[in-house]
Design a protein around this motif. Structure first.
Motif, PDB file in Angstrom:
ATOM      1  N   VAL A 109       0.817  -1.215   0.000  1.00 37.84           N
ATOM      2  CA  VAL A 109       0.000   0.000   0.000  1.00 37.84           C
ATOM      3  C   VAL A 109       0.849   1.263   0.000  1.00 37.84           C
ATOM      4  O   VAL A 109       0.369   2.339  -0.348  1.00 37.84           O
ATOM      5  CB  VAL A 109      -0.971   0.013   1.204  1.00 37.84           C
ATOM      6  CG1 VAL A 109      -1.948  -1.140   1.097  1.00 37.84           C
ATOM      7  CG2 VAL A 109      -0.211  -0.048   2.524  1.00 37.84           C
ATOM      8  N   ARG A 110       2.115   1.142   0.393  1.00 36.61           N
ATOM      9  CA  ARG A 110       2.998   2.304   0.359  1.00 36.61           C
ATOM     10  C   ARG A 110       4.444   1.830   0.320  1.00 36.61           C
ATOM     11  O   ARG A 110       4.803   0.877   1.001  1.00 36.61           O
ATOM     12  CB  ARG A 110       2.775   3.196   1.591  1.00 36.61           C
ATOM     13  CG  ARG A 110       3.597   4.480   1.602  1.00 36.61           C
ATOM     14  CD  ARG A 110       3.212   5.380   0.437  1.00 36.61           C
ATOM     15  NE  ARG A 110       4.104   6.484   0.287  1.00 36.61           N
ATOM     16  CZ  ARG A 110       3.944   7.676   0.894  1.00 36.61           C
ATOM     17  NH1 ARG A 110       2.911   7.862   1.690  1.00 36.61           N
ATOM     18  NH2 ARG A 110       4.795   8.658   0.670  1.00 36.61           N
ATOM     19  N   SER A 123       4.845   3.774  -9.750  1.00 38.23           N
ATOM     20  CA  SER A 123       4.063   4.803  -9.047  1.00 38.23           C
ATOM     21  C   SER A 123       4.027   4.595  -7.540  1.00 38.23           C
ATOM     22  O   SER A 123       2.966   4.600  -6.916  1.00 38.23           O
ATOM     23  CB  SER A 123       2.619   4.846  -9.579  1.00 38.23           C
ATOM     24  OG  SER A 123       1.954   3.622  -9.322  1.00 38.23           O
ATOM     25  N   GLN A 126       1.773   1.573  -4.944  1.00 41.25           N
ATOM     26  CA  GLN A 126       0.458   1.531  -4.318  1.00 41.25           C
ATOM     27  C   GLN A 126      -0.400   0.445  -4.945  1.00 41.25           C
ATOM     28  O   GLN A 126      -0.548   0.372  -6.164  1.00 41.25           O
ATOM     29  CB  GLN A 126      -0.238   2.886  -4.432  1.00 41.25           C
ATOM     30  CG  GLN A 126      -1.521   2.955  -3.628  1.00 41.25           C
ATOM     31  CD  GLN A 126      -1.833   4.372  -3.209  1.00 41.25           C
ATOM     32  OE1 GLN A 126      -1.088   5.272  -3.484  1.00 41.25           O
ATOM     33  NE2 GLN A 126      -2.948   4.545  -2.538  1.00 41.25           N
ATOM     34  N   ASP A 127      -0.943  -0.467  -4.070  1.00 44.18           N
ATOM     35  CA  ASP A 127      -1.794  -1.582  -4.483  1.00 44.18           C
ATOM     36  C   ASP A 127      -1.074  -2.547  -5.411  1.00 44.18           C
ATOM     37  O   ASP A 127      -1.718  -3.281  -6.177  1.00 44.18           O
ATOM     38  CB  ASP A 127      -3.080  -1.061  -5.163  1.00 44.18           C
ATOM     39  CG  ASP A 127      -3.933  -0.237  -4.224  1.00 44.18           C
ATOM     40  OD1 ASP A 127      -3.914  -0.534  -3.016  1.00 44.18           O
ATOM     41  OD2 ASP A 127      -4.598   0.703  -4.691  1.00 44.18           O
ATOM     42  N   HIS A 128       0.258  -2.582  -5.343  1.00 46.59           N
ATOM     43  CA  HIS A 128       1.025  -3.527  -6.160  1.00 46.59           C
ATOM     44  C   HIS A 128       1.022  -4.882  -5.466  1.00 46.59           C
ATOM     45  O   HIS A 128       1.249  -4.972  -4.263  1.00 46.59           O
ATOM     46  CB  HIS A 128       2.459  -3.031  -6.328  1.00 46.59           C
ATOM     47  CG  HIS A 128       3.238  -3.773  -7.361  1.00 46.59           C
ATOM     48  ND1 HIS A 128       3.082  -3.571  -8.707  1.00 46.59           N
ATOM     49  CD2 HIS A 128       4.187  -4.754  -7.242  1.00 46.59           C
ATOM     50  CE1 HIS A 128       3.900  -4.362  -9.376  1.00 46.59           C
ATOM     51  NE2 HIS A 128       4.573  -5.095  -8.509  1.00 46.59           N
TER      52      HIS A 128
END
Length: 457
Positions: A109-110, A123, A126-128
């Motif tokens: 998430v971060r 990016s 995030q959400d990876h």
């Protein structure tokens, strides 16, 4: 400072209002006495003025005055925390997971800048999906124990790749984010490659030096004992033994020098160089240095170039000259007299083209493959000799320390068996690749390809 100014404004504004209103009320009262006809109007104005004054003194209506000047403390703190997170040199990730059974549920998430660069996250990550960035089963298990077992622990993590890296991974659950709030864990990676490499360097150096120096030291001891004994008064034997002792001492000197050079290269192998090197100029310098040695045996050095543009790469000039020097020395050493050594420079080739076997019917093998980048372009240097060649079964071991192909003569000077190992580690530090191809009885060709330097915008 803003709070102090707001408090002062709240304290002074009522006083200023009274200073203005009290004289106005006194004037209205005096006018009512002197002019009875305007008394009702003045009385109404006085009532409105007093009501407005009372309402203005109420705290609920005075709040907007201070709220307009109050900073958003929560937003400022969040922004400051985000900036601090990005500035950390260690990779740091926040990981979420709600389903203990579904491994695909784990997500990043971060991630700070260091983590995004290490794991190549888009990016900020995030959400990876976590399993797409980290594949080490021990680390994934530690993350699950932090998410669902609320357990903090530290483990070793080696992500793999062309450059061998060693990390210490610390995983802990985030307080206040349990089953009801959504499970979160924090992962911090600390680079311990330097300490691991330093430890390995000491162990390898002692092991290699003790093993390789045992034979020449035993020879020197035997010759010294012979010279002190029955060969003391034999000039011919003494000269022969002293000559052999000089060769052995020279070999030990070169062996220690090569071991120290290899250890230094391996110690910094994970740190990419930053200088600018023109490989065309480096090849020219090596040809000038090795030309006299080759000329004594009638060996010609032929340099060719293909491709347009600069042959500049990002690298360490001394190390890259050592790469070309070692390959050229080997080619001269294993070439018959009155033959040719070919040094070919190609600019702007892709990784697949650089690793391709070019000699028909030749056996080829990649000795080092860089991390895949389809957009990268390379400078390829190929050094080809016309000596005895190499059998395919010997190729995988060519870059091992002290490995020598049995039955091959190497000219006048016996090597240390470390030249190709040094070449491989230098090329790996420069994020390049290395290949070999050969036909037995017709010669061998070693290729080294390094990424072209990208011009700064």
């Amino acid at each position: 400072m803003t709070d102090t100014r707001a408090a002062a404004r709240i304290d002074l504004d009522p006083l200023r209002r009274w200073v203005v209103i009290l004289p106005a009320l006194a004037a209205m009262g005096l006018a009512a006495v002197l002019q009875p006809g305007v008394a009702p109007v003045l009385a109404a104005g006085a009532v409105v003025t007093v009501m407005a004054l009372v309402l203005l003194r109420r705290p609920s209506l005075a709040l907007p005055i201070s709220e307009q000047d109050e900073p958003d403390v929560s937003a400022a703190g969040a922004a400051l925390a985000a900036e601090a997170l990005e500035a950390l040199p260690d990779p740091l990730l926040v990981i979420a997971g709600d389903d203990a059974e579904d491994v695909g549920d784990r997500a990043i998430v971060r991630a700070n800048a260091a983590a995004a660069a290490l794991l190549r996250l888009p990016s900020g990550g995030q959400d990876h999906p976590l399993h797409a960035a980290i594949r080490d089963p021990n680390l994934l298990e530690a993350i699950d124990e932090a998410l669902f077992g609320r357990r903090t622990q530290s483990i070793d993590y080696e992500p793999g790749g062309a450059q061998d890296r060693h990390w210490s991974a610390w995983v802990a659950p985030l307080p206040g984010h349990g089953e009801a709030e959504g499970r979160l864990a924090v992962l911090r990676l600390r680079d311990e490659t330097d300490s691991k490499r330093a430890e390995m360097m000491r162990v390898d150096f002692l092991a290699n030096a003790s093993h390789e120096l045992r034979t020449p030291l035993a020879s020197l001891s035997g010759f010294i004992e012979t010279l002190r004994g029955h060969a003391r008064d034999d000039p011919a034997a003494r000269e022969k033994f002293l000559s052999i002792m000089a060769v052995q001492a020279e070999r030990m000197t070169r062996l220690v020098a090569d071991l120290l050079s290899l250890s230094r290269i391996e110690l910094n192998e994970h740190i990419p160089p930053s200088g600018k090197v023109d490989l065309a100029g480096a090849v020219s310098d090596v040809v000038d240095a090795t030309g006299p040695l080759a000329a004594r045996r009638g060996i010609r050095l032929k340099v060719t170039r293909e491709g347009e543009g600069s042959a500049s790469v990002t690298g360490d000039r001394d190390q890259l000259i050592q790469v070309i020097q070692n390959l050229t020395d080997n080619a001269i050493k294993y070439s018959p007299d009155d033959t040719e050594v070919e040094i070919d420079l190609r600019v702007g080739v892709g990784a697949d083209d650089a690793a391709r076997v070019r000699t028909p019917n030749a056996a080829g093998l990649p000795l080092l493959t860089p991390d895949r980048d389809s957009q990268a372009r390379y400078v390829l240097i190929t050094v080809r000799d016309h000596g005895p060649g190499l059998a395919r079964e010997t190729m995988p071991r060519l870059t091992e320390r002290f490995y020598r192909v049995e039955g091959q003569k190497s000219g006048e000077r016996l090597g240390t068996g470390l030249g190709l190992a040094i070449v491989k580690h230098i090329v790996n530090r420069h994020r390049g690749g290395m290949t070999v191809e050969s036909i037995v009885g017709e010669g061998a060709a070693f290729g080294v390809y390094l990424p072209l330097r990208v011009a700064a915008p």
